[in-house]
Design an enzyme around this catalytic site. Structure first.
Site, short mmCIF file in Angstrom:
data_model
loop_
_atom_site.label_atom_id
_atom_site.label_comp_id
_atom_site.label_asym_id
_atom_site.label_seq_id
_atom_site.Cartn_x
_atom_site.Cartn_y
_atom_site.Cartn_z
N CYS A 14 -12.97 3.31 -29.13
CA CYS A 14 -14.27 3.89 -29.46
C CYS A 14 -15.08 4.08 -28.20
CB CYS A 14 -15.00 2.99 -30.44
SG CYS A 14 -14.42 3.31 -32.09
N GLU A 17 3.94 -6.59 1.72
CA GLU A 17 3.62 -6.93 0.34
C GLU A 17 3.53 -5.70 -0.57
OE1 GLU A 17 0.70 -10.71 1.30
OE2 GLU A 17 -0.20 -8.74 1.03
N PRO A 18 4.61 -4.97 -0.72
CA PRO A 18 4.54 -3.81 -1.61
C PRO A 18 4.50 -4.24 -3.08
CG PRO A 18 6.76 -4.07 -0.74
CD PRO A 18 5.94 -5.14 -0.11
N GLY A 35 0.76 -1.25 0.00
CA GLY A 35 0.00 0.00 0.00
C GLY A 35 0.79 1.29 0.00
N TYR A 39 -10.49 4.93 -12.33
CA TYR A 39 -10.33 5.66 -11.06
C TYR A 39 -10.10 7.16 -11.24
CZ TYR A 39 -8.37 0.91 -10.25
OH TYR A 39 -8.13 -0.43 -10.24
N ARG A 94 2.96 -1.65 -5.92
CA ARG A 94 3.07 -0.38 -6.66
C ARG A 94 4.42 0.30 -6.44
NH1 ARG A 94 -1.54 2.71 -7.86
NH2 ARG A 94 -2.64 1.60 -6.21
N1 LLP Z 1 -1.40 -7.19 -0.75
C1 LLP Z 1 -2.72 -7.30 -0.97
C2 LLP Z 1 -3.49 -8.31 -0.27
C3 LLP Z 1 -3.35 -6.45 -1.88
O1 LLP Z 1 -4.66 -6.56 -2.08
C4 LLP Z 1 -2.58 -5.47 -2.57
C5 LLP Z 1 -3.20 -4.58 -3.55
C6 LLP Z 1 -1.20 -5.42 -2.32
C7 LLP Z 1 -0.64 -6.29 -1.39
C8 LLP Z 1 -0.28 -4.45 -3.02
O2 LLP Z 1 -0.60 -3.13 -2.75
P1 LLP Z 1 0.32 -1.95 -3.33
O3 LLP Z 1 1.64 -1.97 -2.59
O4 LLP Z 1 0.53 -2.22 -4.77
O5 LLP Z 1 -0.45 -0.73 -3.08
N2 LLP Z 1 -5.65 -1.61 -9.43
C9 LLP Z 1 -5.50 -0.59 -8.41
C10 LLP Z 1 -4.73 -1.11 -7.22
C11 LLP Z 1 -5.39 -2.28 -6.55
C12 LLP Z 1 -4.58 -2.78 -5.38
C13 LLP Z 1 -5.17 -4.02 -4.85
N3 LLP Z 1 -4.43 -4.66 -3.84
C14 LLP Z 1 -4.80 0.61 -9.03
O6 LLP Z 1 -4.53 0.61 -10.22
O7 LLP Z 1 -4.56 1.59 -8.33
#
Ligand code: LLP
Length: 441
Positions: free
Chosen positions: A365, A294-295, A249, A338, A297
């Site tokens: 389209c 769990e990073p 996150g 989004y 992004r």
């Molecule tokens: N762990 C779990 C259980 C998750 O559901 C997620 C993201 C992550 C780790 C990784 O989170 P991050 O570090 O990437 O923020 N499609 C959306 C993002 C959806 C994220 C869902 N879960 C977007 O394009 O912003």
């Protein structure tokens, strides 16, 4: 451009990524093109891994959340950086295994894992399944009994913390498709249930409070709630959790509304979480749990850009200027989904100051097919190369063949070299699985 010097403007006034001129990349590989800088990815893996090593005596693991970007090469990088990965489908699991990723370092998530996916995971000796439903637990137990194996699991908990970019809310909200809620007691009862299962080893708990979060306080609160829950079940059920997975996150820079974080800023983020975890463990007089993060992004997001060629330009006087590119929602659906914000640069004229605000439209389209709205650019001309920044996460992984457009290829750049990690699709790929029933022939 960003803080790790992935992006630079060279003497020709061209945007460079990972030491390669983007104009050269386009000459060689065409557009649209996803470009990913390997050094950035490795630096981010290392910063999380080393922070756990330094601040927490190595008592934990970083998992790359591969939903952000899944392809064979990315699992190879994660493997060589000695981190783990999380996967959320049979397809991601297949890709990780195909890349030779060590099964014991794979965590499997999902609110509705298919029976076939669960069996596939067990057959391949996946390290941990993060269970999100009672029926899923029954299935795991049944498969394990049949196969004479044991499976380690975590339980996905909804701690009642929801975080968004710059703020968090504490809720007692149980209305989420994810997780067993602490507030309504289902979290405690699923622990009790897990303890009755003969073929399952319950290790601890998982939560994920949101994505693109900058507020450290949200993560601290999640730690507090999860540790309080762990102590509650220890006291009431006699179960001692040894693993705490706090999800991903961490936010990244898309536009100047977002913070630009350096590697050491991310280390500070993680240290804040670790310090809170240690403080709580000390307060409750329990051993420090094994920490999992769990990073997704933040590992790949700013490592990536997408290169497009400018096509038609439509100026509606007094209303808006649309600069259309040869991509769109099929390679990046995040604006459509989004209203995501991005920064765009004319990659072949990167030294020129912006003179106007335009919307970058795609070629689908559909009116909503915008890549990024209201971006400041010099007056773009047909044939210019437009780079959209911070597209490494959740772009390729959410791409589609909408309108039968081809999903762009991806190149990985390193030390001035670029190599395909995803080849270009062909029209033939689009019809590969199409079938004409006899009566239509
Ligand atoms: N762990 C779990 C259980 C998750 O559901 C997620 C993201 C992550 C780790 C990784 O989170 P991050 O570090 O990437 O923020 N499609 C959306 C993002 C959806 C994220 C869902 N879960 C977007 O394009 O912003």
């Amino acid at each position: 451009m960003n803080t790790r010097e992935t992006l630079k403007v060279n003497a020709q006034g061209h945007l460079e990524i990972g030491g390669i001129d983007t104009v050269t990349l386009v000459e060689k590989f065409g557009t649209p093109l996803y470009v990913l800088d390997e050094k950035y990815i490795r630096d981010m893996c290392a910063v999380y891994r080393d922070t756990i090593e330094r601040e927490y005596d190595g008592n934990g693991i970083v998992l790359y959340a591969s939903k952000a970007l899944s392809c064979l090469a990315i699992y190879k990088i994660a493997k060589s950086e000695k981190i783990g990965v999380d996967v959320v489908s049979g397809g991601e699991l297949y890709t990780a295994l195909k890349a030779g990723f060590p099964a014991e370092k794979i965590y499997f998530h999902g609110n509705n894992k298919l029976a076939s996916e669960i069996e596939y995971a067990i057959d391949n000796k996946i390290g941990t399944i993060v269970v999100d439903a009672r029926a899923e637990m029954d299935l795991i137990d049944k498969f394990c009994a049949e196969k004479g194996v044991m499976q380690s699991i975590l339980l996905r908990i909804n701690p009642g913390v929801e975080a968004h970019t710059h703020h968090y809310i504490q809720t007692a909200k149980t209305d989420s498709k994810f997780g067993f809620s602490v507030a309504d007691g289902t979290a405690k009862s699923i622990v009790e249930y897990a303890l009755t299962k003969k073929n399952i080893v319950l290790k601890g708990f998982h939560c994920h409070i949101g994505s693109q979060i900058f507020e450290k306080q949200s993560f601290k609160l999640a730690v507090d709630k999860m540790m309080a829950f762990a102590v509650e079940v220890r006291d009431q059920l006699g179960f001692e959790a040894t693993v705490l997975n706090l999800g991903g996150g961490y936010g990244i820079w898309y536009t100047d509304e977002d913070a630009k974080l350096t590697c050491s800023d991310y280390a500070i983020y993680l240290k804040t979480i670790i310090d809170e975890l240690k403080r709580k463990a000390n307060e409750y007089k329990i051993p420090n749990p094994y920490l999992v993060i769990e990073p997704g992004r933040s590992i790949v997001g700013e490592a990536g850009i997408t290169l497009y060629t400018v096509g038609t330009i439509k100026d509606i006087p007094g209303i808006k200027k649309y600069v259309a590119v040869d991509g769109g929602m099929f390679d990046n659906p995040r604006y459509a989904l989004y209203q995501a914000k991005y920064t765009a640069v004319l990659a072949n004229r990167a030294l020129e100051a912006p003179t106007e605000t335009v919307s970058v439209a795609g070629k689908c389209c559909e009116s909503g097919d915008i890549v990024c709205a209201d971006v400041a650019l010099p007056a773009a001309k047909t044939g210019d190369i437009l780079a959209v920044l911070s597209t490494g996460a959740y772009n390729y992984s959410m791409a589609s063949n909408y309108n039968r457009n081809l999903i762009p290829p991806m190149v990985l750049v390193k030390d001035g070299q670029a190599n395909y990690i995803v080849k270009p699709q062909t029209f033939e790929d689009l019809v590969r699985n199409d079938v004409i029933p006899d009566y239509l022939k």
